[in-house]
Design an enzyme around this catalytic site. Structure first.
Site, PDB file in Angstrom:
ATOM      1  N   CYS A 163       0.839  -1.205   0.000  1.00  0.00           N
ATOM      2  CA  CYS A 163       0.000   0.000   0.000  1.00  0.00           C
ATOM      3  C   CYS A 163       0.871   1.250   0.000  1.00  0.00           C
ATOM      4  O   CYS A 163       1.440   1.623   1.031  1.00  0.00           O
ATOM      5  CB  CYS A 163      -0.929  -0.007   1.214  1.00  0.00           C
ATOM      6  N   CYS A 217      -0.543   4.148   2.136  1.00  0.00           N
ATOM      7  CA  CYS A 217      -0.355   3.950   3.577  1.00  0.00           C
ATOM      8  C   CYS A 217       1.101   4.174   3.981  1.00  0.00           C
ATOM      9  O   CYS A 217       1.373   4.795   4.997  1.00  0.00           O
ATOM     10  CB  CYS A 217      -0.734   2.527   4.008  1.00  0.00           C
ATOM     11  N   ASP A 218       2.034   3.633   3.200  1.00  0.00           N
ATOM     12  CA  ASP A 218       3.423   3.548   3.669  1.00  0.00           C
ATOM     13  C   ASP A 218       4.413   4.410   2.893  1.00  0.00           C
ATOM     14  O   ASP A 218       5.568   4.529   3.304  1.00  0.00           O
ATOM     15  CB  ASP A 218       3.896   2.081   3.597  1.00  0.00           C
TER      16      ASP A 218
END
Ligand code: NAP
Length: 309
Positions: A133, A136-137
């Site tokens: 992701c 997200c990261d």
């Protein structure tokens, strides 16, 4: 007794919930263990949802969907459905806490999860430098170099996204042509800091106690090994459908599936079991687009309303 149990709260499940409740069904529960919105909420840039001209994130695209469906009476139960069985005309939906609820109809809209690529170090470093992701990261690698593995729409789109945050992105792909849409390939090629590393296999992702420190790729053409010393590796190599709730005690599925475990449905999203429907990425021949999943959900709900009567 529920009129309808919807399993999964992505675009398919939410749209089915909206249509089913607005179309008059009572007691419609959508089981979604996380926040409604689905896998698309992890996508960084959407530019192909009709009517939404501006590029937006998946989170932005989905933010109003749950409220709209709940306004018409859709219930959201934050629970994981572990099993669905059918006895006579009645389905039993069992959740992770051991509760059982009966339903006249069931819609499976569980979608899919990221597939593992299968290289050395993938399991060991998953969540410690290996991610699926970028939204997200990606931020953890601001100003640093990262590698993206894959050659489909997801890999290229997320490589472009990461190229805006990271100093450099190595796009690592096992062939020298891509599966992604031509416009996505164009965007990728236009990014100055994406280096294409094609026709290679990932030999290994390595690291230390702190996490990933790099990966080794092997050329398919001459067997040469190249070392890419990046602290982040993003893997986008396709997805596996989530069909577990339909698994029966004897290992068979409640309805027909294909070899990949995708649920076989007709044009009304009906399975071969009366009252059981599937919509979105979990079904056969899914285009894997938000707009298609939403369309599936609406199609299923229209037929379910008739089925439940
Ligand atoms: P995908 O299209 O199946 O692509 C997977 C990529 O990973 C392929 O390039 C494949 O290589 C590679 N791959 C597969 N297994 C591998 C392994 N073990 N090791 C290394 N590489 C491996 O998957 P996706 O990109 O997740 O897309 C899934 C679906 O969603 C597609 O239908 C796509 O069009 C759609 N999608 C659409 C959008 C959009 O329209 N905006 C965005 C994202 C996804 P090969 O090419 O050699 O097989």
């Amino acid at each position: 007794m529920l009129d309808l149990a919807i399993i999964g709260g992505g675009p398919a499940g939410l749209t089915a919930g909206l249509y089913a409740t607005r179309g008059g069904l009572k007691n419609v529960t959508m089981f979604e263990m996380g926040m409604p919105g689905g896998q698309i909420t992890g996508s960084s840039e959407i530019e192909n949802y009709p009517g939404q001209g501006n590029v937006m994130s998946g989170m932005e695209l989905m933010q109003n969907w749950p409220e709209q469906a709940m306004k018409f009476g859709l219930n959201h139960e934050m629970n994981q459905v572990t099993n669905v069985t059918k006895d006579g005309d009645v389905f039993t939906v069992e959740t992770a806490d051991g509760n059982k609820q009966e339903a006249k109809a069931v819609l499976l809209a569980t979608g899919s999860v990221p597939r593992r690529a299968g290289f050395k170090g993938e399991d060991e470093f998953f969540g410690r430098g290996i991610s699926t992701c970028a939204t997200c990261d990606g931020f953890f690698y601001k100003g640093k170099e990262v590698a993206v593995v894959g050659g489909g729409d997801s890999a290229l789109e997320e490589a472009v996204y990461l190229s805006k945050i990271c100093s450099k992105v190595y796009l690592v792909h096992r062939r020298d042509t891509y599966r992604a849409a031509p416009s996505t390939i164009e965007h990728m090629k236009a990014a100055q800091n994406i280096e294409e590393v094609t026709s290679v296999d990932v030999e290994e992702v390595y690291g230390d106690a702190m996490g990933v420190t790099g990966l080794k790729v092997k050329s398919k053409e001459n067997g040469e090994i190249r070392d890419l010393p990046t602290p982040g590796v993003f893997v986008f190599v396709g997805r596996d459908v989530l069909n577990d709730p339909l698994k029966q005690e004897d290992g068979s599925f409640l309805c027909d599936t294909n070899e990949q475990g995708e649920i076989i449905v007709d044009l009304k999203m009906k399975t071969n079991v009366p009252g059981l429907y599937a919509a979105g990425d979990v079904r056969i021949d899914a285009a894997k687009q938000v707009v298609c999943a939403a369309g599936d959900g609406a199609t299923a709900a229209v037929d379910i309303i008739e089925y439940v009567g």
